[in-house]
Each structure stands twice: as structure tokens, then as C-alpha cells.
Motif scaffolding. Sequence first.
Motif: not given
Length: 193
Positions: A66-70, A103-110, A172-181
Motif C-alpha cells: 500500500t505504501f509503495v503503491g501510493d 508513517w505508522t499513523v498513516g499518510w496523505m498524498v496531495f 521487535t527491535t530490528h526492521p524486517a524490510r526496507l523501502v528504498v526511494l
Amino acid sequence: MNRSHGTLPASPSIANARRRRIQTALGLTLIELLVSIAVLTVLLAIGVPSFAAMARQWQQDAAIDTFVGDVRLARSTAVRTSRPVVMCALDHKTGACTPQANWTVGWMVFSDLDADGAFDAGEPVIAHRGAQAGNASLIEASPSPSEARLRFRNNGTLSGGGVKLNLTPEGTTHPARLVVLNFMGRARVANVE
């Protein structure tokens, strides 16, 4: 031979054998039922925890998708309309863009019509997402977590250079995935090493 029906009468021993077979095939014994329940319990005890982990992974994957799609929607809208587009993290109290890179709460694209990087009255909202299921949190890792906005120029490039976002599952304390832009605004998902 029975002349009225043309068949021989069944002997009493054959009829009794048939009745016994029918009576024994009608049900389960208590022992068979208890063994079946015990086997089912063992199979469920083995399968349910692994299914729960798989369901949690599906939810995390859905949050990332969902994040990457937005992100892709924001970039393509900037190119299509030749106007800057901003994707920002939301504040949990006000629902407006927040300066915190969480970005846990959500996001907006405008569409940022006046190119100031802030959402103003009259600027069209392209997408608005709330908190994602899966107990996952997206937190900006780099550059510094000083701003929670992804600004796409009118040609689709990312203002301010590349960004990496960690997806850290809750508990958990360590990240599972990384989104790279990258600086071109293209997003990809990578496993954290």
C-alpha cells in the motif's frame, strides 16, 4: 423357488450376517472418536502458530504494498499533471501532515499547487490512508528523520535525494524490510541484511 416373485427365499444365516454388517458400520466407538480428536488437536497445535506467523507476514506485505503503491501514485501524478506532489506522514491527533518521520499513523498524498510543501485549503487530495493493519510501523531511516514528507517535482524526481524507510513489526527491535526511494523517485522493497 418362490413362484410369485421368481427368486429363492434368503436363508436365515445370510439375512443375520447382513444385519450384523449394517449394525457394525453405523457408528464409531468411543475410543475411535477420542483418538481422532487427539490427532486433530496435535495437528492444530502444530499448524496454528505457523499460520499466525504467515498471516502477520501477509499483513506486513500488504502495508508495504500500500505504501509503495501510493509512492508510485504520487510520482506518476506529478509527471502526468506536471505539478509537484507531496506525500506526508499524518499526525495521530490532528490528522494533518506532521514533521515527525513516523508513517505508522498513516499518510496523505496531495497536489502541491503552490509548491510550498504544505497542504493548503483548495489543494486536491489524491490519496489518504490511515494506519495499516499488521502491527507494522514505517519509520524513516535516512537521510535524517527531520521531515516526514516525500516531495515529487513536476518531472517525477524526488526532491532532496534518496530516502530509506524501515518497516519494523511491532514487538521487535530490528526492521524486517526496507523501502528504498532513489533520487528519481522510484521505489523498491529490499530485505534488511
